[in-house]
Design a protein around this motif. Structure first.
Motif, PDB file in Angstrom:
ATOM      1  N   ILE A   1       3.035  -7.793 -37.671  1.00 57.18           N
ATOM      2  CA  ILE A   1       4.050  -7.274 -38.579  1.00 57.18           C
ATOM      3  C   ILE A   1       3.484  -6.086 -39.345  1.00 57.18           C
ATOM      4  O   ILE A   1       4.149  -5.064 -39.541  1.00 57.18           O
ATOM      5  CB  ILE A   1       4.515  -8.373 -39.545  1.00 57.18           C
ATOM      6  CG1 ILE A   1       5.416  -9.371 -38.818  1.00 57.18           C
ATOM      7  CG2 ILE A   1       5.260  -7.778 -40.736  1.00 57.18           C
ATOM      8  CD1 ILE A   1       6.766  -8.813 -38.423  1.00 57.18           C
ATOM      9  N   GLN A   2       2.244  -6.196 -39.781  1.00 58.56           N
ATOM     10  CA  GLN A   2       1.563  -5.070 -40.397  1.00 58.56           C
ATOM     11  C   GLN A   2       1.364  -3.983 -39.331  1.00 58.56           C
ATOM     12  O   GLN A   2       1.330  -4.280 -38.136  1.00 58.56           O
ATOM     13  CB  GLN A   2       0.213  -5.508 -40.980  1.00 58.56           C
ATOM     14  CG  GLN A   2       0.313  -6.464 -42.157  1.00 58.56           C
ATOM     15  CD  GLN A   2       0.563  -7.903 -41.731  1.00 58.56           C
ATOM     16  OE1 GLN A   2       0.653  -8.199 -40.547  1.00 58.56           O
ATOM     17  NE2 GLN A   2       0.687  -8.797 -42.697  1.00 58.56           N
ATOM     18  N   PRO A   3       1.205  -2.719 -39.724  1.00 56.11           N
ATOM     19  CA  PRO A   3       1.067  -1.639 -38.736  1.00 56.11           C
ATOM     20  C   PRO A   3      -0.310  -1.615 -38.085  1.00 56.11           C
ATOM     21  O   PRO A   3      -1.053  -0.646 -38.174  1.00 56.11           O
ATOM     22  CB  PRO A   3       1.326  -0.379 -39.575  1.00 56.11           C
ATOM     23  CG  PRO A   3       0.905  -0.756 -40.946  1.00 56.11           C
ATOM     24  CD  PRO A   3       1.258  -2.211 -41.104  1.00 56.11           C
ATOM     25  N   VAL A   4      -0.662  -2.717 -37.406  1.00 55.39           N
ATOM     26  CA  VAL A   4      -1.945  -2.831 -36.723  1.00 55.39           C
ATOM     27  C   VAL A   4      -1.767  -3.614 -35.434  1.00 55.39           C
ATOM     28  O   VAL A   4      -0.784  -4.339 -35.253  1.00 55.39           O
ATOM     29  CB  VAL A   4      -3.014  -3.544 -37.595  1.00 55.39           C
ATOM     30  CG1 VAL A   4      -3.282  -2.771 -38.879  1.00 55.39           C
ATOM     31  CG2 VAL A   4      -2.610  -4.982 -37.888  1.00 55.39           C
ATOM     32  N   VAL A   5      -2.731  -3.460 -34.526  1.00 51.95           N
ATOM     33  CA  VAL A   5      -2.882  -4.342 -33.369  1.00 51.95           C
ATOM     34  C   VAL A   5      -4.034  -5.283 -33.683  1.00 51.95           C
ATOM     35  O   VAL A   5      -5.148  -4.838 -33.992  1.00 51.95           O
ATOM     36  CB  VAL A   5      -3.175  -3.543 -32.088  1.00 51.95           C
ATOM     37  CG1 VAL A   5      -3.445  -4.492 -30.922  1.00 51.95           C
ATOM     38  CG2 VAL A   5      -2.014  -2.624 -31.750  1.00 51.95           C
ATOM     39  N   ALA A   6      -3.771  -6.588 -33.653  1.00 57.18           N
ATOM     40  CA  ALA A   6      -4.788  -7.597 -33.956  1.00 57.18           C
ATOM     41  C   ALA A   6      -5.510  -7.980 -32.670  1.00 57.18           C
ATOM     42  O   ALA A   6      -4.880  -8.244 -31.647  1.00 57.18           O
ATOM     43  CB  ALA A   6      -4.156  -8.825 -34.604  1.00 57.18           C
ATOM     44  N   VAL A   7      -6.851  -8.029 -32.714  1.00 63.93           N
ATOM     45  CA  VAL A   7      -7.676  -8.229 -31.526  1.00 63.93           C
ATOM     46  C   VAL A   7      -8.655  -9.372 -31.773  1.00 63.93           C
ATOM     47  O   VAL A   7      -9.254  -9.461 -32.854  1.00 63.93           O
ATOM     48  CB  VAL A   7      -8.458  -6.938 -31.172  1.00 63.93           C
ATOM     49  CG1 VAL A   7      -9.219  -7.114 -29.864  1.00 63.93           C
ATOM     50  CG2 VAL A   7      -7.524  -5.740 -31.101  1.00 63.93           C
ATOM     51  N   VAL A   8      -8.839 -10.243 -30.766  1.00 61.22           N
ATOM     52  CA  VAL A   8      -9.810 -11.326 -30.855  1.00 61.22           C
ATOM     53  C   VAL A   8     -10.340 -11.612 -29.454  1.00 61.22           C
ATOM     54  O   VAL A   8      -9.625 -11.446 -28.461  1.00 61.22           O
ATOM     55  CB  VAL A   8      -9.176 -12.599 -31.471  1.00 61.22           C
ATOM     56  CG1 VAL A   8      -8.055 -13.141 -30.584  1.00 61.22           C
ATOM     57  CG2 VAL A   8     -10.226 -13.679 -31.721  1.00 61.22           C
ATOM     58  N   ASP A   9     -11.610 -12.039 -29.357  1.00 55.42           N
ATOM     59  CA  ASP A   9     -12.206 -12.290 -28.044  1.00 55.42           C
ATOM     60  C   ASP A   9     -11.985 -13.733 -27.619  1.00 55.42           C
ATOM     61  O   ASP A   9     -11.410 -14.544 -28.348  1.00 55.42           O
ATOM     62  CB  ASP A   9     -13.697 -11.927 -28.046  1.00 55.42           C
ATOM     63  CG  ASP A   9     -14.551 -12.889 -28.858  1.00 55.42           C
ATOM     64  OD1 ASP A   9     -13.984 -13.754 -29.564  1.00 55.42           O
ATOM     65  OD2 ASP A   9     -15.781 -12.785 -28.798  1.00 55.42           O
ATOM     66  N   VAL A  10     -12.447 -14.081 -26.406  1.00 49.85           N
ATOM     67  CA  VAL A  10     -12.159 -15.392 -25.814  1.00 49.85           C
ATOM     68  C   VAL A  10     -12.951 -16.514 -26.467  1.00 49.85           C
ATOM     69  O   VAL A  10     -12.675 -17.694 -26.212  1.00 49.85           O
ATOM     70  CB  VAL A  10     -12.435 -15.384 -24.299  1.00 49.85           C
ATOM     71  CG1 VAL A  10     -11.505 -14.420 -23.595  1.00 49.85           C
ATOM     72  CG2 VAL A  10     -13.893 -15.025 -24.006  1.00 49.85           C
ATOM     73  N   GLU A  11     -13.921 -16.199 -27.287  1.00 46.16           N
ATOM     74  CA  GLU A  11     -14.697 -17.212 -27.997  1.00 46.16           C
ATOM     75  C   GLU A  11     -14.310 -17.324 -29.463  1.00 46.16           C
ATOM     76  O   GLU A  11     -14.830 -18.184 -30.176  1.00 46.16           O
ATOM     77  CB  GLU A  11     -16.197 -16.920 -27.878  1.00 46.16           C
ATOM     78  CG  GLU A  11     -16.714 -16.979 -26.443  1.00 46.16           C
ATOM     79  CD  GLU A  11     -18.198 -16.690 -26.362  1.00 46.16           C
ATOM     80  OE1 GLU A  11     -18.768 -16.219 -27.369  1.00 46.16           O
ATOM     81  OE2 GLU A  11     -18.790 -16.931 -25.294  1.00 46.16           O
ATOM     82  N   GLY A  12     -13.422 -16.459 -29.925  1.00 49.57           N
ATOM     83  CA  GLY A  12     -13.019 -16.485 -31.319  1.00 49.57           C
ATOM     84  C   GLY A  12     -14.123 -16.041 -32.264  1.00 49.57           C
ATOM     85  O   GLY A  12     -14.108 -16.399 -33.442  1.00 49.57           O
ATOM     86  N   LYS A  13     -15.058 -15.229 -31.759  1.00 46.44           N
ATOM     87  CA  LYS A  13     -16.177 -14.770 -32.587  1.00 46.44           C
ATOM     88  C   LYS A  13     -15.982 -13.340 -33.091  1.00 46.44           C
ATOM     89  O   LYS A  13     -16.449 -12.999 -34.178  1.00 46.44           O
ATOM     90  CB  LYS A  13     -17.493 -14.864 -31.810  1.00 46.44           C
ATOM     91  CG  LYS A  13     -17.908 -16.284 -31.457  1.00 46.44           C
ATOM     92  CD  LYS A  13     -19.223 -16.293 -30.693  1.00 46.44           C
ATOM     93  CE  LYS A  13     -19.670 -17.720 -30.380  1.00 46.44           C
ATOM     94  NZ  LYS A  13     -20.957 -17.747 -29.618  1.00 46.44           N
ATOM     95  N   ASN A  14     -15.336 -12.508 -32.279  1.00 46.84           N
ATOM     96  CA  ASN A  14     -15.151 -11.105 -32.640  1.00 46.84           C
ATOM     97  C   ASN A  14     -13.682 -10.844 -32.957  1.00 46.84           C
ATOM     98  O   ASN A  14     -12.816 -11.010 -32.092  1.00 46.84           O
ATOM     99  CB  ASN A  14     -15.614 -10.184 -31.510  1.00 46.84           C
ATOM    100  CG  ASN A  14     -17.103 -10.338 -31.218  1.00 46.84           C
ATOM    101  OD1 ASN A  14     -17.924 -10.322 -32.117  1.00 46.84           O
ATOM    102  ND2 ASN A  14     -17.437 -10.499 -29.938  1.00 46.84           N
ATOM    103  N   TRP A  15     -13.421 -10.456 -34.207  1.00 47.82           N
ATOM    104  CA  TRP A  15     -12.072 -10.175 -34.678  1.00 47.82           C
ATOM    105  C   TRP A  15     -12.037  -8.728 -35.184  1.00 47.82           C
ATOM    106  O   TRP A  15     -12.963  -8.273 -35.835  1.00 47.82           O
ATOM    107  CB  TRP A  15     -11.673 -11.097 -35.824  1.00 47.82           C
ATOM    108  CG  TRP A  15     -11.759 -12.564 -35.527  1.00 47.82           C
ATOM    109  CD1 TRP A  15     -12.886 -13.291 -35.281  1.00 47.82           C
ATOM    110  CD2 TRP A  15     -10.677 -13.498 -35.474  1.00 47.82           C
ATOM    111  NE1 TRP A  15     -12.583 -14.611 -35.066  1.00 47.82           N
ATOM    112  CE2 TRP A  15     -11.227 -14.769 -35.175  1.00 47.82           C
ATOM    113  CE3 TRP A  15      -9.297 -13.393 -35.645  1.00 47.82           C
ATOM    114  CZ2 TRP A  15     -10.454 -15.910 -35.071  1.00 47.82           C
ATOM    115  CZ3 TRP A  15      -8.515 -14.530 -35.534  1.00 47.82           C
ATOM    116  CH2 TRP A  15      -9.093 -15.764 -35.239  1.00 47.82           C
TER     117      TRP A  15
END
Length: 424
Positions: free
Chosen positions: A263-277
């Motif tokens: 909803i915020q003007p961003v693309v949210a990114v996370v890796d397959v281990e949930g370690k890098n956000w």
């Protein structure tokens, strides 16, 4: 020595040493004896030009060839041989339970079983997400007074599937599928956990209007066969993921990361281990065509995200003034630099092609491929798939009008795999 062998291969075909020609020669077996003397690196370079079905047959040439083709280190050098071009878009046919249809983008249309009869029997099968040829479904069954479900990930082309339970999270979750056959045949399912305080754990209605704050994440790995414990939200405390109301894409999986439109003007990114956000800011600065078209508090599904030619694309629909779509390309992935690729500011090309007045609310962007966009027009009576050429402005109708084809529309790419778990 390798250069001499390459020349010998090319002499037979009387052409310059192009890998495509070598691949054709290797594929039909006319040069297999010479090719056996190539180094692994040169063999992989040649095989990377061979069609996937030929690649499968070439595994039978020798033990060495099978080892080279199947080796995990060569997956990136043999990219996406499992994938075919976009075939169309799957949707649920609400006239018949557990029956699905496809609006074809190719002629002839792909051959799939619309009843998905190869899957385990269930009372209600629900399409949830798709990613690089795999589908994520919920398989619902009635248990006493309540309904329960298992997740099913399948390839309709190969008729292979994996069944696994949900994470038993007691809060509302939004599932997304992550899969990249160029890297691994293993897949991941991401359950984005949202803060719905009034959610009753006995309620089986998982399709809610609106969005709430993300509080955590659970990840299922087909490699381990288990769900992770709930991982605390690593983005902003107030970030919210857009809900897909019209079938437009809200997620992209590449570089081993899940990308979501917020909803915020961003693309949210996370890796397959949930370690890098991380978050990638959108191009919403003053003076840009996107300014005002993606307001932070907008409730509509304006954001569309796609991967084309290895680059992340974002399209924004300005539904607050005249109808307009702006397409942006993330040229610098780590620097967050977006470049405006194209803008469509009128419905007239579509109206001329379809010979009738069009309501912008009936138009859904469903795919971006190079300099072409695909739209689904649905007026609650019929749906029509169209393509739009960015360079020429040409609009083409790709399907006949179809009835009972409500969203979501999931892109379908034929996927040929020996197994859903044959590599790391």
């Amino acid at each position: 020595m390798p250069r001499l062998l390459l020349r010998r291969l090319c002499v037979r075909h009387r052409r310059r040493p192009k890998p495509q020609a070598l691949a054709a020669a290797v594929s039909n077996g006319s040069t297999s004896a010479i090719a056996e003397e190539l180094t692994d690196d040169l063999l992989v370079e040649i095989l990377s030009r061979v069609p996937y079905k030929s690649l499968c047959r070439l595994k039978c040439v020798s033990m060495r060839w099978r080892r080279v083709i199947s080796h995990p280190d060569h997956r990136r050098q043999l990219p996406r041989h499992h994938l075919q071009p976009l075939a169309g878009f799957l949707y649920a046919d609400y006239r018949v339970l557990n029956r699905f249809q496809i609006v074809p983008a190719l002629d002839p249309p792909p051959l799939i079983d619309p009843s998905f009869s190869f899957l385990p029997k269930c009372d209600d099968l629900q399409l949830v997400d798709s990613c690089n040829g795999l589908l994520l479904c919920r398989c619902w069954n009635q248990l006493n007074e309540h309904r329960t479900f298992n997740y099913v990930v399948c390839s309709p082309t190969a008729k292979k599937f994996v069944v696994f339970p949900d994470s038993t999270c007691s809060k509302k979750v939004r599932p997304f599928l992550g899969f990249d056959p160029a890297v691994s045949s293993h897949f991941h399912v991401f359950e984005v956990v949202e803060d719905w305080d009034y959610y009753d754990c006995d309620d089986d209605d998982l399709e809610c209007d609106g969005v709430e704050d993300v509080v955590g994440l659970r990840i299922y790995s087909s490699e381990t066969g288990v769900w992770s414990d709930e991982i605390d939200n690593g983005w902003s405390n107030r970030i919210r993921i857009r809900r897909d109301q019209k079938g437009g894409s809200k997620s992209v999986f590449f570089n081993g990361m899940l990308h979501l439109v917020a909803i915020q003007p961003v693309v949210a990114v996370v890796d397959v281990e949930g370690k890098n956000w991380r978050t990638i800011p959108l191009a919403h600065k003053d003076g840009s065509p996107l300014c005002g078209a993606h307001p932070p508090c907008a409730s509509g599904p304006e954001g569309f995200i796609a991967l084309s030619r290895g680059l992340l694309h974002f399209a924004s629909t300005d539904s607050y003034g005249d109808w307009e779509i702006s397409v942006w390309v993330l040229d610098d992935y780590y620097g967050g630099q977006w470049t405006l690729q194209h803008t469509v500011s009128t419905m007239r090309p579509f109206e001329r092609t379809m010979r009738r007045r069009m309501n912008p609310d009936d138009c859904t962007l469903v795919w971006i491929e190079g300099r072409k966009m695909f739209f689904m027009f649905y007026d609650y009576v019929h749906c029509i798939l169209t393509s739009y050429e960015m360079d020429s402005g040409e609009v083409r109708c790709l399907s006949r009008p179809r009835s009972y084809c409500e969203p979501p529309y999931l892109p379908y790419i034929p996927l040929f795999l020996e197994s859903l778990a044959d590599g790391p």
